[in-house]
Design an enzyme around this catalytic site. Structure first.
Site, short mmCIF file in Angstrom:
data_model
loop_
_atom_site.label_atom_id
_atom_site.label_comp_id
_atom_site.label_asym_id
_atom_site.label_seq_id
_atom_site.Cartn_x
_atom_site.Cartn_y
_atom_site.Cartn_z
N HIS A 208 40.47 49.38 37.46
CA HIS A 208 40.62 50.14 36.21
C HIS A 208 39.39 50.09 35.31
O HIS A 208 39.40 50.68 34.24
CB HIS A 208 41.85 49.67 35.43
CG HIS A 208 41.71 48.29 34.85
ND1 HIS A 208 42.02 47.15 35.55
CD2 HIS A 208 41.28 47.87 33.65
CE1 HIS A 208 41.80 46.09 34.80
NE2 HIS A 208 41.34 46.50 33.62
C1 UD1 Z 1 42.38 48.46 28.52
C2 UD1 Z 1 41.35 47.44 28.03
C3 UD1 Z 1 40.85 46.62 29.20
C4 UD1 Z 1 42.01 46.00 29.95
C5 UD1 Z 1 43.01 47.08 30.36
C6 UD1 Z 1 44.21 46.42 30.98
C7 UD1 Z 1 39.96 48.13 26.12
C8 UD1 Z 1 38.64 48.63 25.69
N1 UD1 Z 1 40.20 48.12 27.45
O1 UD1 Z 1 41.73 49.37 29.39
O2 UD1 Z 1 40.03 45.58 28.73
O3 UD1 Z 1 41.51 45.34 31.08
O4 UD1 Z 1 43.43 47.80 29.19
O5 UD1 Z 1 44.96 47.31 31.73
O6 UD1 Z 1 40.77 47.77 25.30
N2 UD1 Z 1 46.83 55.38 29.55
C9 UD1 Z 1 48.02 55.96 29.85
N3 UD1 Z 1 49.16 55.20 29.69
C10 UD1 Z 1 49.14 53.94 29.22
C11 UD1 Z 1 47.91 53.36 28.91
C12 UD1 Z 1 46.74 54.10 29.10
O7 UD1 Z 1 48.09 57.10 30.27
O8 UD1 Z 1 50.21 53.31 29.09
C13 UD1 Z 1 45.60 56.19 29.75
C14 UD1 Z 1 45.25 56.95 28.49
O9 UD1 Z 1 44.76 58.20 28.83
C15 UD1 Z 1 44.10 56.17 27.92
C16 UD1 Z 1 43.44 55.60 29.17
O10 UD1 Z 1 44.51 55.37 30.08
O11 UD1 Z 1 43.24 56.97 27.17
C17 UD1 Z 1 42.71 54.31 28.92
O12 UD1 Z 1 43.55 53.40 28.20
P1 UD1 Z 1 42.90 52.32 27.23
O13 UD1 Z 1 43.94 51.43 26.67
O14 UD1 Z 1 41.96 52.96 26.27
O15 UD1 Z 1 41.97 51.48 28.21
P2 UD1 Z 1 42.29 50.84 29.60
O16 UD1 Z 1 41.40 51.47 30.61
O17 UD1 Z 1 43.75 50.83 29.85
N1 UDP Z 2 49.85 43.53 36.71
C1 UDP Z 2 51.16 43.97 36.93
N2 UDP Z 2 51.36 45.12 37.64
C2 UDP Z 2 50.33 45.85 38.15
C3 UDP Z 2 49.01 45.39 37.94
C4 UDP Z 2 48.81 44.25 37.21
O1 UDP Z 2 52.11 43.30 36.49
O2 UDP Z 2 50.60 46.88 38.79
C5 UDP Z 2 49.62 42.33 35.89
C6 UDP Z 2 48.88 41.21 36.59
O3 UDP Z 2 49.77 40.34 37.26
C7 UDP Z 2 48.15 40.53 35.44
C8 UDP Z 2 47.87 41.65 34.47
O4 UDP Z 2 48.75 42.71 34.83
O5 UDP Z 2 49.01 39.59 34.82
C9 UDP Z 2 46.43 42.09 34.54
O6 UDP Z 2 46.26 43.25 33.80
P1 UDP Z 2 45.02 44.22 34.00
O7 UDP Z 2 44.44 44.03 35.34
O8 UDP Z 2 45.51 45.57 33.61
O9 UDP Z 2 44.03 43.75 32.84
P2 UDP Z 2 42.86 42.67 32.75
O10 UDP Z 2 43.41 41.34 33.09
O11 UDP Z 2 41.76 43.13 33.66
O12 UDP Z 2 42.41 42.79 31.33
#
Ligand code: UD1
Ligand code: UDP
Length: 361
Positions: A208
């Site tokens: 991601h």
């Molecule tokens: C965010 C965090 C990242 C973390 C990740 C965990 C920041 C800058 N990034 O990244 O550090 O590792 O979450 O998963 O805070 N979206 C959906 N549905 C959702 C959530 C997101 O459709 O429930 C889509 C939206 O279009 C959004 C895009 O994903 O604009 C990115 O979401 P965002 O929360 O900005 O960043 P992540 O890539 O999820």
């Molecule tokens: N996770 C989950 N379902 C998924 C992918 C991840 O429950 O399909 C959990 C995973 O076990 C961990 C957390 O989400 O606890 C990690 O989140 P993510 O990788 O989105 O974020 P990061 O840790 O990189 O910020």
């Protein structure tokens, strides 16, 4: 002591869950209470609600509904909404976790409103300023009053940045509290039988990071390299919404690829525990694979969690195709290193945090 706890994204929910449970355990005999603020950064059921159910986290007191948008739009939306929230519901401390936009935005608001900030998972650094998370970490820690850390590496970083030792508390890893609290409840998903997945005969893949997934050709190359080099193993890819948008443009089909929506915590970690290996760019997952003893290769050039490599089962493989192929070979042939568990990653971190707060602040 009244604490406002901030959570906005999937990994945040997994981190605040055990802290809330620890506060609830302590509150019978102590003056401690909390209010849970969900910023709404993650909002899909599979990215948010499912974690409240799986980890038995009480419903948030408020949801600020600030999902989507650019980095600046999201930061601004959270700041505006949280300023109003904190004005209406003042507290002694704002507690933030991790390094996401919600963490930074709420920290800035709290400090400007003269409210002390507690940062859980402070001090980790990738030293890579192209990552939004590194900026979030630096801003958050420059304003934090109480620092809880997961490793000696984090302690050293904070010391190097001039944070006095008495503000830093090395307590371990709350993400591992969630893991240990729930390990007996990990649930075998239906998709295992539906796809004929055999234990230790499949990989779990998650991607991601913007640098890996936002550019369609990068994502295509990464996926093609992986899918062509996993031997007879299948690749299960629970796909993050950010990644899905780009994946849908690729028209990529491999017989050994199983794409599913993001999974609930209990099902996801059942799959990780029983996998041959994990391929990821996640931070939190490298910590969980370390504790579960599952081989993990990280498709990034750096990590803010070096102990998962130096002590645990993680290896920083990077993005070079040959390096990825060599690492996959090592896992497929069963020649991956065995790891150990980092200090204080014992499932008791949240109780330590609450004890320190009650005794010192
Ligand atoms: C965010 C965090 C990242 C973390 C990740 C965990 C920041 C800058 N990034 O990244 O550090 O590792 O979450 O998963 O805070 N979206 C959906 N549905 C959702 C959530 C997101 O459709 O429930 C889509 C939206 O279009 C959004 C895009 O994903 O604009 C990115 O979401 P965002 O929360 O900005 O960043 P992540 O890539 O999820
Ligand atoms: N996770 C989950 N379902 C998924 C992918 C991840 O429950 O399909 C959990 C995973 O076990 C961990 C957390 O989400 O606890 C990690 O989140 P993510 O990788 O989105 O974020 P990061 O840790 O990189 O910020």
């Amino acid at each position: 002591m009244h604490i406002t706890i901030i959570a906005g994204t999937r990994p945040n929910f997994i981190k605040v869950g055990p802290i809330i449970h620890a506060i609830n355990r302590a509150k019978q005999d102590n003056n401690i209470s909390y209010r849970l603020v969900h910023t709404g950064q993650h909002y899909d059921k599979k990215m948010s609600d499912s974690f409240f159910i799986d980890l038995k986290i009480p419903h948030p007191d408020v949801n600020l509904s600030c999902g989507g948008g650019t980095q600046a739009e999201q930061t601004a939306a959270i700041m505006i909404a949280f300023e109003k929230e904190l004005t209406e519901n003042p507290c002694d401390f704002v507690l933030v976790v991790g390094d996401v936009t919600s963490t930074m935005a709420c920290t800035i608001v709290a400090k400007k409103m003269n409210t002390k900030v507690i940062h859980v998972e402070s001090g980790i650094r990738s030293f890579d300023m192209s990552m939004p998370e590194e900026i979030n970490r630096l801003v958050t820690d420059s304003l934090t009053d109480v620092f809880f850390t997961t490793s000696e590496f984090a302690n050293t970083n904070l010391r190097n940045e001039g944070v006095p030792d008495h503000k830093v508390h090395f307590v371990g890893n709350v993400m591992i509290d969630s893991l240990m609290d729930n390990i007996d409840n990990f649930t075998k998903p239906l998709l295992v039988t539906e796809n004929n997945l055999l234990e230790k005969a499949y990989f779990v893949l998650t991607l991601h990071r913007p640098s890996n997934v936002d550019n369609p050709e990068n994502l295509r190359n990464l996926l093609t390299t992986i899918l062509q080099n996993v031997g007879n193993n299948k690749v299960l890819f629970p796909i993050h919404p950010r990644t899905l948008k780009v994946f849908n443009t690729l028209n990529l089909h491999f017989d050994n690829l199983i794409i599913v929506e993001p999974l609930g915590y209990l099902e996801f970690n059942w799959l990780v525990k029983n996998a041959k290996g994990v391929i990821t760019d996640s931070g939190g997952i490298t910590e969980e694979t370390t504790v579960l003893g599952v081989p993990c290769m990280t498709l990034r050039e750096n990590t803010e969690r070096p102990e998962t490599c130096s002590v645990g089962t993680n290896e920083l493989v990077g993005l070079n195709t040959t390096d990825i192929i060599n690492a996959l070979d090592k896992i497929v042939s069963g020649n991956w290193k065995k790891g150990a568990i980092p200090e204080k990653w014992d499932g008791k971190t949240s109780d330590r945090i609450v004890k320190i707060l009650l005794e010192n602040y």
